[in-house]
Design a protein around this motif. Structure first.
Motif, PDB file in Angstrom:
ATOM      1  N   ASN A 101     -38.867  11.849  55.079  1.00  9.24           N
ATOM      2  CA  ASN A 101     -39.715  10.911  54.340  1.00  9.24           C
ATOM      3  C   ASN A 101     -39.929   9.629  55.141  1.00  9.24           C
ATOM      4  O   ASN A 101     -41.056   9.103  55.228  1.00  9.24           O
ATOM      5  N   ALA A 102     -38.866   9.117  55.756  1.00  3.69           N
ATOM      6  CA  ALA A 102     -38.991   7.900  56.561  1.00  3.69           C
ATOM      7  C   ALA A 102     -39.906   8.123  57.766  1.00  3.69           C
ATOM      8  O   ALA A 102     -40.750   7.273  58.102  1.00  3.69           O
ATOM      9  N   SER A 103     -39.748   9.291  58.402  1.00  3.73           N
ATOM     10  CA  SER A 103     -40.596   9.585  59.567  1.00  3.73           C
ATOM     11  C   SER A 103     -42.045   9.785  59.155  1.00  3.73           C
ATOM     12  O   SER A 103     -42.977   9.405  59.893  1.00  3.73           O
ATOM     13  N   ALA A 104     -42.269  10.388  57.986  1.00  2.00           N
ATOM     14  CA  ALA A 104     -43.639  10.584  57.490  1.00  2.00           C
ATOM     15  C   ALA A 104     -44.319   9.246  57.234  1.00  2.00           C
ATOM     16  O   ALA A 104     -45.501   9.052  57.558  1.00  2.00           O
ATOM     17  N   ARG A 105     -43.594   8.302  56.662  1.00  7.47           N
ATOM     18  CA  ARG A 105     -44.165   6.966  56.435  1.00  7.47           C
ATOM     19  C   ARG A 105     -44.485   6.287  57.764  1.00  7.47           C
ATOM     20  O   ARG A 105     -45.505   5.610  57.911  1.00  7.47           O
ATOM     21  N   ALA A 106     -43.570   6.471  58.714  1.00  3.94           N
ATOM     22  CA  ALA A 106     -43.800   5.873  60.033  1.00  3.94           C
ATOM     23  C   ALA A 106     -45.053   6.460  60.681  1.00  3.94           C
ATOM     24  O   ALA A 106     -45.829   5.741  61.336  1.00  3.94           O
ATOM     25  N   TRP A 107     -45.260   7.776  60.518  1.00  2.00           N
ATOM     26  CA  TRP A 107     -46.458   8.414  61.067  1.00  2.00           C
ATOM     27  C   TRP A 107     -47.718   7.858  60.383  1.00  2.00           C
ATOM     28  O   TRP A 107     -48.711   7.525  61.034  1.00  2.00           O
ATOM     29  N   ALA A 114     -49.323   7.788  67.219  1.00  2.00           N
ATOM     30  CA  ALA A 114     -49.346   8.795  66.158  1.00  2.00           C
ATOM     31  C   ALA A 114     -48.803  10.136  66.632  1.00  2.00           C
ATOM     32  O   ALA A 114     -48.074  10.828  65.895  1.00  2.00           O
ATOM     33  N   ALA A 115     -49.128  10.534  67.859  1.00  2.00           N
ATOM     34  CA  ALA A 115     -48.693  11.843  68.355  1.00  2.00           C
ATOM     35  C   ALA A 115     -47.177  11.935  68.417  1.00  2.00           C
ATOM     36  O   ALA A 115     -46.583  12.974  68.071  1.00  2.00           O
ATOM     37  N   ASP A 121     -53.029  15.366  58.894  1.00  2.00           N
ATOM     38  CA  ASP A 121     -53.306  14.469  57.768  1.00  2.00           C
ATOM     39  C   ASP A 121     -52.016  13.700  57.436  1.00  2.00           C
ATOM     40  O   ASP A 121     -51.220  14.121  56.596  1.00  2.00           O
ATOM     41  N   ALA A 122     -51.829  12.574  58.113  1.00  2.00           N
ATOM     42  CA  ALA A 122     -50.583  11.818  57.959  1.00  2.00           C
ATOM     43  C   ALA A 122     -50.404  11.288  56.545  1.00  2.00           C
ATOM     44  O   ALA A 122     -49.288  11.275  56.004  1.00  2.00           O
ATOM     45  N   ALA A 123     -51.505  10.830  55.913  1.00  2.00           N
ATOM     46  CA  ALA A 123     -51.395  10.252  54.571  1.00  2.00           C
ATOM     47  C   ALA A 123     -50.927  11.301  53.565  1.00  2.00           C
ATOM     48  O   ALA A 123     -50.031  11.050  52.742  1.00  2.00           O
TER      49      ALA A 123
END
Length: 918
Positions: free
Chosen positions: A31-37, A45-46, A85-87
Motif C-alpha cells: 500500500n505504501a509503495s502504491a501511494r508512492a507510485w 514512476a518506472a 494505472d497507478a491511481a
C-alpha cells in the motif's frame, strides 16, 4: 522480525512466526509503495512501478489461502498494474490493505466490491444477508478438492445458494487443490473453522512457493512416498486435527460412507458424506459444527434468566438490583455496573442455573465443552482461583503418608495442600538464576534422582505424585512428555500434577501445545497403545533386562515404561483469568487419568471441601465464554500475542539507546547451556529462524516462553519494585511480577501493537532521561549511579536451597530420601507454648547456627519477590537462608514480622516429639 521488507528481501515463510502477520505487513508495504507510485514524478514512476510489481508477486505467493480479497479484487489490482494505472492500483491496494488490517471484510460487504458503489455481483459472491452482516460472526471454510481450479468459482456459487437469512453465521469458501496447499492454508489462515475434504486430490502444490515445502515440513511430518493409495484425505484429516484440533472436518467420498465412517481412521472427522449428493446437509453441518463451539450453555441460560420477572425470596438482596436502584445512598453502584450483572445474580440453583457442586444441566455441559476444547478427559470449573484448584487436586490424589516430589518454588497453594492432605513433600530444587534473584525449573535428573533415592530407601511405593509448575512465572517451559516418560519408566503408576496457571492459553496453538500437560498426555497415550512402541520397548528390554528402580545408572538412561503397566494419570490446573477472557479467580482443573475411578470419590470430596456453596455466577459464565473464544479464535489470538512478544524483544534489545539500560533476557540468559541441547541463544534473526526455535522446543529439556519477557532494569539503576511503581505512576503501564533487578512483561490476547509502542516509548523516554542526567553530573554522580547498578546487578545474594526436614519430622533420619511430615510441624505452631522467636539481626541467630540447637521453622516464610518459600514448617534453617534474608530489601515477606523475629519450634518441643515418634 519487524524489519521493512525492503531491507530483508530474502525473508521467507520459515523466517517468521506467523505467516498471517507477514501477510498483513506485506500488504501494508505494498500500500505504501502504491501511494508512492501514484504520487511519483514521471521520471521516477518506472522505478516505483517495478517495486510494486516485486511486492505484489511476493504477496500473491500465498494469497490463495484466504477468501478475501478474492479473485475479482486481485484481478483488478493486477490489471491496474499491467496497464500502468497507478491511481487505480493505489486505490485497490489501499482498500485491500485497510480491510485486512481492520478485519472489515468480516463485517462490511462494500470492501468486497470493485468500486465504491456496491457491486451486486460481488455481494452475491460472498457476504450474505445484507444489513445483518455485522451481526453475524464470520468464518472461512477450506474446501480441498481434486476439481479443476476453473470450476472453483462454480463451487462457490453452489455454496452461496445454500445460505439462508436465518443462518446464525456466515462464511466464505477457500479452495485448495492439494495436500500441501491445504496444509499451508490450515496453518496460515486463522479465519478457518471448518475443512471439507473431497476425496481424490493429490499431494504436491500447484503453486510456485519456493519455501513452501520447508515451511510445511517443520510442522507436519508426512512422507508422500509412504502413503497408501486412497489414504491421502484421511491422512490430511489426521494432520489437520493434530495441528488445529478445534477445526471441524468433513469428508466427501465416493467410497462406501457406511464402512468408512465406522473405521478408526475416520475418528477425526465430524461427518462423512457420499460425495456431493446432499449439498444442503453439508451447509447445515458446517453451521451446526460452529454452533456446537459457539454455544455457551451456562452463559446462554444466564442471559435468559436475567430477562425473567422473578421475585427473590432468598439470601441475596443484590439480585435483581432493587436494593441498589431503590437506594438513596448506593444508587451509583447500579449506574456503574449496569442492570445486567444484577439481574443475572441469584443464590438459587433452580430455574436452569444448575449447581456447581452437583452439576446436572448447563454447568455439566459447559464442563464437557471445556474438556473437549482443552483436550482433557474431564474438566472442572473453579471459582476461587488456581490456588484453590491446586489444593483440590492435591487433596484428591494424596492421602496422609504419600510422598510428593515437588518443586520447592511452586506456588504456596501446593504447600498448603500438603498440610491439608498430610502428604509428605520431597522438595527438589530448580536451577538457580542468581543474577536475577529467581529460580528456573527442576532438571529431569533431579526429579529422577529423587525417585531413585526413594527406591533405595524402600519408599518408592509411597511416591504418589510429581508436582511441577509449567510454565513457571518467568517462562520456563518443561518438556512434559519427556519428564513423564522417563519417570514412568521408573514407576509406571505415577500421578503428575502440572500447575499451568500461567499457561492455559498454550493449548490453542501448536507451538506452545507441545509443551503442555494435556498435549503430552494425549501423545503418550497414543504412543503406548501402538504396536510400534511395544516393539521398541521389547527391543529395549531385551538389551537391558529388568532394571532395579534404585539403580543409580537410571539417572542417565532414557528409560521406557512397560506398556502393560504404565498408566497415564495427569492433572493440569490453569488460571483461566490469567491468560484468557475470564473474570479474576476463574480457574479450571483438567483431568487425563486412566484410573480416575480410583480418585473420583476423593476428588468430589475435595471439591466440596474447597468450593463455596455460593459460587459467583459471573465467574462461571466467564469461564464458559473464555472456552468459546479460545475454541473459535484462540489459534489466531495466541499466535498474535507470541508474534507481538517477539517484536518487543527485538525492539528493546536492538535499540541503540534503550539496550544500554534495559534488555529483555534471552533463552541463553534464562536457561543454562546444559538444558539447551539445541544451542538456541535467542529468538528471531539473526540468532535463529522460527523454524529453528520450534525445533529447539522439541529437543531441549527446557524452553523459554517468548510471551514472558524478563525486562532487566537494574542497569538503569532501578530495582524491580521501584521500576514497577514508576511504570504505573508515570506511564500507566501495569506490571505484576518483579525480581531484584527485573520486571516481568507478559503479552496476552488482550495486547495490541499500541500497547507495545507505549512500553517502547516509556523505555526510550527513561533512557534519554538517564543519558541527560548523567551528562550533567560529574564523576561523583557517575560513581553513585555505577554503585547503584553494581548493587543491583552484581552484588546479589545467593539463593538458598531447601535444607532438610528436622529429624523429628522424618520417619527415617538416615534415609537418602528427603521427604518429611510437614503437617504436624504446621499445627505445632498453633500452640504458642511450642514456639519461640529470634531476631534476624541478633547474635543469637549466629550462635545457634554455629553451636546449635537447630533452628526449625514453625511456619512458611515467603518473600515477595522472589515469591517462593525460603522456609517451610519443620525445615532446619541454615546459614545460607539467614544470609539471604539479611540481604533482602523487599517490604513484603509473608510469615515474617521483623518486630517479632523468625518464628521457631522450641527445641524442647522437638525433643519430646522425637521421643514420642521413636
Amino acid at each position: 522480525m519487524n524489519q521493512d521488507v525492503h531491507s530483508e528481501p530474502q525473508r521467507t515463510l520459515s523466517s517468521v512466526l506467523m505467516a498471517a502477520s507477514l501477510r498483513a505487513d506485506q500488504w501494508r508495504h505494498l500500500n505504501a509503495s502504491a501511494r508512492a507510485w501514484a504520487d511519483a514524478r514521471p521520471d521516477a514512476a518506472a522505478k516505483h512501478r517495478a517495486r510494486c510489481q516485486e511486492q505484489l508477486d511476493e504477496v500473491l505467493r500465498i494469497e490463495h489461502c484466504w477468501a478475501y480479497p478474492g479473485e475479482r479484487l486481485l484481478g483488478a489490482l493486477r490489471e491496474a498494474l499491467d496497464q500502468g494505472d497507478a491511481a487505480s492500483f493505489a486505490r485497490y491496494a489501499q482498500k485491500i490493505s485497510a480491510a485486512i488490517l481492520s478485519g472489515d471484510y468480516r463485517r462490511d460487504e462494500q470492501v468486497w466490491s470493485l468500486d465504491d458503489e456496491l457491486d451486486r455481483t460481488t455481494l452475491d459472491a460472498l457476504p450474505p444477508d445484507i444489513g445483518g452482516l455485522a451481526d453475524k460472526p464470520y468464518f472461512e471454510v477450506l474446501v480441498v478438492t481434486p476439481s479443476d481450479p476453473a470450476q472453483w468459482a462454480r463451487s462457490k456459487d453452489e455454496m452461496r445458494r445454500m445460505r439462508r437469512p436465518e443462518d446464525q453465521f456466515h462464511y466464505a469458501a477457500v479452495h485448495a487443490g492439494s495436500f500441501e496447499d491445504a496444509a499451508l492454508a490450515m496453518m496460515v489462515n486463522t479465519d478457518l473453522q471448518a475443512v471439507v475434504l473431497i476425496d481424490g486430490f493429490g499431494f504436491a502444490s500447484r503453486h510456485d512457493v519456493p519455501d513452501l515445502k520447508a515451511f510445511i515440513a517443520r510442522h507436519i511430518h508426512v512422507d508422500p512416498d509412504e502413503l497408501r493409495p486412497g489414504t491421502l484425505a484421511l491422512t490430511l484429516a489426521a494432520t489437520i486435527k493434530g495441528y488445529r484440533p478445534e477445526l471441524d472436518l468433513y469428508l466427501l467420498s465416493d467410497r462406501a460412507p457406511e464402512a468408512l465412517a465406522g473405521s478408526d481412521e475416520a475418528a477425526p472427522l465430524r461427518r462423512v458424506f457420499h460425495h456431493v449428493e446432499e449439498p444442503m446437509e453439508i451447509h447445515l453441518s458446517i453451521l451446526d459444527g460452529i454452533k456446537d463451539r459457539y454455544e455457551t450453555p451456562y452463559f446462554d441460560n444466564l442471559k435468559k434468566y436475567a430477562l425473567r420477572p422473578i421475585g427473590t425470596f432468598h439470601a441475596l438482596p443484590i439480585a435483581r438490583g432493587k436494593s441498589i436502584f431503590g437506594s438513596n445512598w448506593i444508587r451509583d453502584m447500579g449506574h456503574f455496573y449496569g442492570t445486567n450483572i444484577l439481574f443475572a445474580e441469584s443464590s438459587a440453583t433452580t430455574g436452569g442455573l444448575d449447581s456447581l457442586l452437583e452439576p446436572t444441566g448447563n454447568i455439566k455441559k459447559a464442563q464437557e465443552a471445556v474438556a473437549r476444547a482443552f483436550g482433557a478427559k474431564r474438566a472442572y470449573l473453579g471459582t476461587n482461583g488456581t490456588s484453590t484448584s491446586n489444593k483440590i487436586v492435591v487433596q484428591a490424589v494424596c492421602k496422609p503418608g504419600d510422598i510428593v516430589i515437588v518443586d520447592r518454588n511452586c506456588h504456596k497453594s501446593h504447600h498448603y495442600g500438603f498440610v491439608l492432605s498430610g502428604a509428605q513433600p520431597y522438595y527438589v530444587e530448580a536451577f538457580p538464576l542468581t543474577q536475577y534473584s529467581m529460580y528456573g525449573a527442576v532438571p529431569l535428573r533431579t526429579i529422577k534422582q529423587a525417585l531413585i533415592d526413594c527406591a533405595a530407601a524402600g519408599n518408592l511405593s509411597r511416591v504418589k505424585v510429581i508436582d511441577m509448575t509449567n510454565c513457571t512465572f518467568d517462562g520456563h517451559m518443561y518438556n512434559p512428555r519427556r519428564v513423564m516418560e522417563e519417570c514412568l519408566a521408573i514407576k509406571p503408576d505415577l500421578i503428575f500434577l502440572w500447575d499451568e496457571a500461567w499457561f492455559g492459553f498454550a493449548r490453542f496453538n501448536p507451538l506452545h501445545r507441545r509443551r503442555t500437560a494435556m498435549g503430552a498426555a494425549a501423545a503418550l497415550t497414543q504412543r503406548y497403545r501402538s504396536r510400534a512402541y511395544r516393539e521398541e520397548y521389547d527391543a529395549w528390554k531385551a538389551k537391558l533386562g529388568d532394571r532395579d528402580p534404585a539403580d543409580a545408572s537410571l539417572i542417565d538412561e532414557r528409560g521406557l515404561p512397560d506398556p502393560d503397566k504404565v498408566r497415564i494419570r495427569v492433572y493440569q490446573t490453569n488460571s483461566t483469568h490469567k491468560s484468557m477472557s475470564a473474570f479474576r479467580q476463574g480457574s479450571m482443573m483438567l483431568v487425563w487419568d486412566e484410573d480416575f475411578h480410583q480418585v473420583e470419590g476423593p476428588f468430589e470430596e475435595a471439591f466440596f471441601a474447597h468450593t463455596s456453596t455460593s459460587p459467583n455466577l459471573q465467574l462461571i459464565a466467564s469461564l464458559d465464554l473464555a472456552r468459546r473464544q479460545m475454541e473459535l479464535e484462540g489459534y489466531a489470538l495466541t499466535l498474535k500475542m507470541t508474534d507481538l512478544a517477539l517484536k518487543i524483544r527485538r525492539a528493546v534489545n536492538t535499540h541503540p539507546l534503550i539496550s544500554k539500560y534495559f534488555t529483555v533476557a534471552t533463552p541463553e540468559d534464562m536457561i543454562p547451556a546444559e538444558y539447551r541441547e539445541s544451542g538456541l541463544t535467542d529468538y528471531g534473526p539473526p540468532n535463529a529462524s522460527w523454524a529453528e526455535s520450534a525445533e529447539a522446543w522439541d529437543l531441549d529439556e527446557f524452553a523459554l516462553d517468548p510471551t514472558r519477557l524478563t525486562l532487566i532494569c537494574g542497569a538503569a539503576g532501578f530495582d524491580g519494585t521501584q521500576f514497577k511503581g514508576l511504570l504505573a505512576e508515570r506511564f500507566d503501564i501495569q506490571i505484576n511480577k518483579t525480581s531484584r533487578n527485573s520486571v516481568l512483561v507478559q503479552t496476552n490476547i488482550n495486547n495490541t501493537h499500541s500497547d507495545a509502542a507505549l512500553l517502547i516509548k516509556a523505555l526510550a523516554d527513561l533512557s534519554r532521561e538517564i543519558e541527560s542526567r548523567l551528562s550533567q553530573e560529574g564523576s561523583i554522580g557517575h560513581q553513585v549511579f555505577a554503585d547503584r547498578v553494581k548493587s543491583l546487578m552484581t552484588d546479589v545474594p545467593d539463593l538458598p536451597n531447601f535444607s532438610r526436614f528436622h529429624d523429628a519430622f522424618r520417619e527415617d533420619p538416615n534415609s537418602a530420601s528427603n521427604e518429611g511430615h510437614m503437617r504436624p510441624a504446621f499445627f505445632m505452631a498453633y500452640d504458642e507454648d511450642n514456639c519461640e522467636y529470634v531476631k534476624l539481626a541478633s547474635d543469637e541467630v549466629d550462635k545457634r547456627l554455629r553451636d546449635g540447637p537447630d533452628m526449625v521453622s514453625a511456619n512458611f516464610v515467603i518473600p515477595y519477590p522472589p515469591g517462593f518459600p525460603i522456609m517451610v514448617p519443620g525445615q532446619v534453617i541454615t546459614a545460607d537462608t539467614i544470609a539471604f534474608m539479611r540481604k533482602l530489601d523487599v517490604k513484603e515477606i509473608h510469615g515474617y514480622h521483623a518486630a517479632q523475629g523468625i518464628k521457631l519450634i522450641k527445641p524442647s518441643t522437638l525433643g519430646s516429639r522425637r521421643a514420642t515418634s521413636m
